[in-house]
Design a protein around this motif. Structure first.
Motif, short mmCIF file in Angstrom:
data_model
loop_
_atom_site.label_atom_id
_atom_site.label_comp_id
_atom_site.label_asym_id
_atom_site.label_seq_id
_atom_site.Cartn_x
_atom_site.Cartn_y
_atom_site.Cartn_z
N THR A 47 0.85 -1.31 -0.04
CA THR A 47 0.11 0.05 0.01
C THR A 47 0.73 1.26 0.02
O THR A 47 0.55 2.28 -0.45
N ASP A 48 2.01 1.24 0.71
CA ASP A 48 2.75 2.54 0.76
C ASP A 48 4.10 2.15 0.02
O ASP A 48 4.83 1.32 0.19
N ILE A 49 4.35 2.84 -1.05
CA ILE A 49 5.41 2.46 -2.01
C ILE A 49 6.82 2.56 -1.45
O ILE A 49 7.73 1.84 -1.71
N GLY A 50 7.02 3.55 -0.52
CA GLY A 50 8.39 3.87 0.16
C GLY A 50 8.58 3.23 1.39
O GLY A 50 9.49 3.38 1.94
N SER A 72 20.53 0.42 2.37
CA SER A 72 21.41 1.36 1.43
C SER A 72 21.10 0.66 -0.10
O SER A 72 20.08 -0.42 -0.31
N ASN A 73 21.25 1.65 -0.83
CA ASN A 73 20.82 1.33 -2.52
C ASN A 73 21.92 0.23 -2.85
O ASN A 73 23.15 0.10 -2.42
N ALA A 74 21.15 -0.90 -3.48
CA ALA A 74 21.87 -2.15 -3.72
C ALA A 74 23.03 -1.92 -4.79
O ALA A 74 23.89 -2.74 -4.60
N ILE A 110 15.42 8.92 -3.28
CA ILE A 110 13.95 8.73 -2.64
C ILE A 110 13.41 7.59 -3.52
O ILE A 110 13.61 7.47 -4.88
N ASN A 111 12.57 6.51 -2.55
CA ASN A 111 12.03 5.56 -3.34
C ASN A 111 12.86 4.64 -4.18
O ASN A 111 12.72 4.57 -5.39
N MET A 112 13.87 4.22 -3.51
CA MET A 112 14.95 3.27 -4.28
C MET A 112 13.90 1.82 -4.74
O MET A 112 13.22 1.62 -4.01
N SER A 113 14.55 1.35 -5.80
CA SER A 113 13.68 0.10 -6.36
C SER A 113 14.24 -1.09 -5.94
O SER A 113 13.66 -2.16 -5.82
N ASP A 114 15.73 -0.85 -5.76
CA ASP A 114 16.56 -2.14 -5.33
C ASP A 114 17.37 -1.62 -4.02
O ASP A 114 18.02 -0.83 -3.87
N GLU A 130 18.28 -8.44 -0.02
CA GLU A 130 17.93 -7.43 -1.09
C GLU A 130 16.32 -7.45 -1.29
O GLU A 130 15.91 -8.40 -1.36
N VAL A 131 15.61 -6.35 -1.49
CA VAL A 131 14.37 -6.21 -1.75
C VAL A 131 14.08 -5.64 -3.07
O VAL A 131 14.93 -4.47 -3.11
N ARG A 132 13.59 -5.88 -4.04
CA ARG A 132 13.38 -5.28 -5.21
C ARG A 132 11.96 -5.18 -5.58
O ARG A 132 11.30 -5.74 -5.40
N ARG A 133 11.99 -3.92 -6.19
CA ARG A 133 10.29 -3.55 -6.59
C ARG A 133 10.12 -4.28 -8.05
O ARG A 133 10.93 -4.04 -9.00
N VAL A 134 9.22 -5.12 -7.89
CA VAL A 134 8.54 -5.72 -9.18
C VAL A 134 7.88 -5.03 -10.07
O VAL A 134 7.21 -4.02 -9.70
#
Length: 134
Positions: A47-50, A72-74, A110-114, A130-134
Protein backbone atom coordinates in the motif's frame (compact mmCIF):
# COMPACT_ATOMS: atom_id res chain seq x y z
CA UNK A 1 45.29 -36.08 68.87
CA UNK A 2 45.95 -32.47 67.89
CA UNK A 3 48.11 -33.59 64.99
CA UNK A 4 45.25 -35.77 63.64
CA UNK A 5 42.90 -32.79 63.75
CA UNK A 6 45.43 -30.56 61.99
CA UNK A 7 45.88 -33.27 59.33
CA UNK A 8 42.10 -33.41 58.72
CA UNK A 9 41.86 -29.61 58.41
CA UNK A 10 44.76 -29.61 55.93
CA UNK A 11 43.09 -32.35 53.86
CA UNK A 12 39.84 -30.36 53.83
CA UNK A 13 41.70 -27.19 52.79
CA UNK A 14 43.40 -29.06 49.94
CA UNK A 15 40.08 -30.48 48.68
CA UNK A 16 38.41 -27.04 48.75
CA UNK A 17 41.39 -25.45 46.96
CA UNK A 18 41.45 -28.16 44.27
CA UNK A 19 37.68 -27.85 43.75
CA UNK A 20 38.01 -24.07 43.33
CA UNK A 21 40.87 -24.40 40.82
CA UNK A 22 39.00 -27.07 38.87
CA UNK A 23 35.78 -25.04 38.68
CA UNK A 24 37.68 -21.94 37.47
CA UNK A 25 39.30 -24.05 34.76
CA UNK A 26 35.97 -25.49 33.63
CA UNK A 27 34.25 -22.08 33.50
CA UNK A 28 37.11 -20.72 31.39
CA UNK A 29 36.36 -23.36 28.74
CA UNK A 30 32.68 -22.45 28.33
CA UNK A 31 31.84 -20.81 24.99
CA UNK A 32 30.83 -17.16 24.76
CA UNK A 33 27.21 -16.21 24.37
CA UNK A 34 26.17 -16.75 20.76
CA UNK A 35 24.51 -14.06 18.63
CA UNK A 36 20.78 -14.60 18.21
CA UNK A 37 19.41 -16.56 15.26
CA UNK A 38 16.94 -14.66 13.09
CA UNK A 39 14.88 -15.47 10.02
CA UNK A 40 13.19 -12.56 8.26
CA UNK A 41 11.12 -11.90 5.16
CA UNK A 42 11.54 -8.55 3.45
CA UNK A 43 9.33 -6.95 0.81
CA UNK A 44 8.09 -3.58 -0.32
CA UNK A 45 4.79 -2.67 1.28
CA UNK A 46 1.83 -3.16 -1.08
CA UNK A 47 0.00 0.00 0.00
CA UNK A 48 2.85 2.44 0.73
CA UNK A 49 5.51 2.49 -2.02
CA UNK A 50 8.29 3.95 0.13
CA UNK A 51 8.06 1.41 2.98
CA UNK A 52 9.79 -1.96 3.41
CA UNK A 53 8.14 -4.62 5.57
CA UNK A 54 10.61 -6.70 7.60
CA UNK A 55 8.80 -9.62 9.21
CA UNK A 56 10.32 -11.77 11.98
CA UNK A 57 9.37 -15.26 10.74
CA UNK A 58 11.52 -17.39 13.02
CA UNK A 59 14.41 -17.61 15.41
CA UNK A 60 15.14 -16.00 18.74
CA UNK A 61 13.34 -13.02 20.26
CA UNK A 62 15.75 -10.10 19.97
CA UNK A 63 16.12 -7.20 22.41
CA UNK A 64 15.39 -4.06 20.38
CA UNK A 65 18.12 -1.91 21.95
CA UNK A 66 20.78 -4.47 20.84
CA UNK A 67 19.90 -4.23 17.13
CA UNK A 68 20.17 -1.69 14.35
CA UNK A 69 19.01 -1.90 10.75
CA UNK A 70 20.86 -0.37 7.81
CA UNK A 71 19.40 0.17 4.38
CA UNK A 72 21.39 1.09 1.32
CA UNK A 73 20.95 1.30 -2.39
CA UNK A 74 21.87 -2.16 -3.70
CA UNK A 75 24.05 -0.68 -6.45
CA UNK A 76 25.69 2.03 -4.32
CA UNK A 77 26.86 0.92 -0.88
CA UNK A 78 27.74 4.48 0.18
CA UNK A 79 24.11 5.61 0.02
CA UNK A 80 23.31 4.21 3.47
CA UNK A 81 21.02 5.05 6.36
CA UNK A 82 20.94 3.35 9.75
CA UNK A 83 18.14 2.97 12.28
CA UNK A 84 18.13 1.73 15.84
CA UNK A 85 15.42 -0.88 16.24
CA UNK A 86 14.12 1.03 19.25
CA UNK A 87 13.27 3.91 16.85
CA UNK A 88 11.12 1.58 14.73
CA UNK A 89 9.34 -0.43 17.41
CA UNK A 90 7.61 0.43 20.68
CA UNK A 91 8.31 -3.06 22.04
CA UNK A 92 11.36 -4.10 24.07
CA UNK A 93 11.70 -7.38 22.08
CA UNK A 94 11.31 -8.13 18.37
CA UNK A 95 9.79 -11.60 18.14
CA UNK A 96 7.71 -13.82 15.86
CA UNK A 97 5.45 -12.62 14.06
CA UNK A 98 6.20 -8.90 14.56
CA UNK A 99 6.67 -6.65 11.52
CA UNK A 100 8.99 -3.64 11.31
CA UNK A 101 8.00 -0.94 8.82
CA UNK A 102 11.08 0.78 7.42
CA UNK A 103 11.16 3.81 5.13
CA UNK A 104 13.25 3.02 2.04
CA UNK A 105 14.01 6.65 1.25
CA UNK A 106 17.40 7.96 2.36
CA UNK A 107 18.81 11.46 2.25
CA UNK A 108 19.92 11.25 -1.37
CA UNK A 109 17.71 8.57 -2.92
CA UNK A 110 13.94 8.74 -2.72
CA UNK A 111 11.96 5.54 -3.34
CA UNK A 112 14.81 3.27 -4.37
CA UNK A 113 13.78 0.24 -6.39
CA UNK A 114 16.63 -2.08 -5.27
CA UNK A 115 17.42 -1.90 -1.58
CA UNK A 116 19.90 -3.85 0.56
CA UNK A 117 18.73 -4.36 4.17
CA UNK A 118 21.17 -5.43 6.89
CA UNK A 119 20.09 -6.39 10.42
CA UNK A 120 23.04 -5.92 12.79
CA UNK A 121 23.19 -7.24 16.35
CA UNK A 122 25.91 -5.87 18.62
CA UNK A 123 27.73 -9.25 18.31
CA UNK A 124 27.26 -10.02 14.59
CA UNK A 125 25.36 -9.35 11.38
CA UNK A 126 22.31 -11.59 11.73
CA UNK A 127 20.42 -10.99 8.47
CA UNK A 128 21.15 -9.52 5.04
CA UNK A 129 18.71 -9.29 2.18
CA UNK A 130 17.89 -7.41 -0.99
CA UNK A 131 14.43 -6.12 -1.73
CA UNK A 132 13.48 -5.43 -5.33
CA UNK A 133 10.45 -3.60 -6.57
CA UNK A 134 8.69 -5.69 -9.17
Amino acid sequence: MASEMIGEVLKLAMVVTLAAVLSIGIYALLPDERPPHLEVEMSFNQTDIGVIDIIHVGGDPIRTNDVRIEISNASNIFDKKGYRLTELSNESFWKFPDTIYLSSSTASSINMSDVKVTVIHQKAIIAIGEVRRV
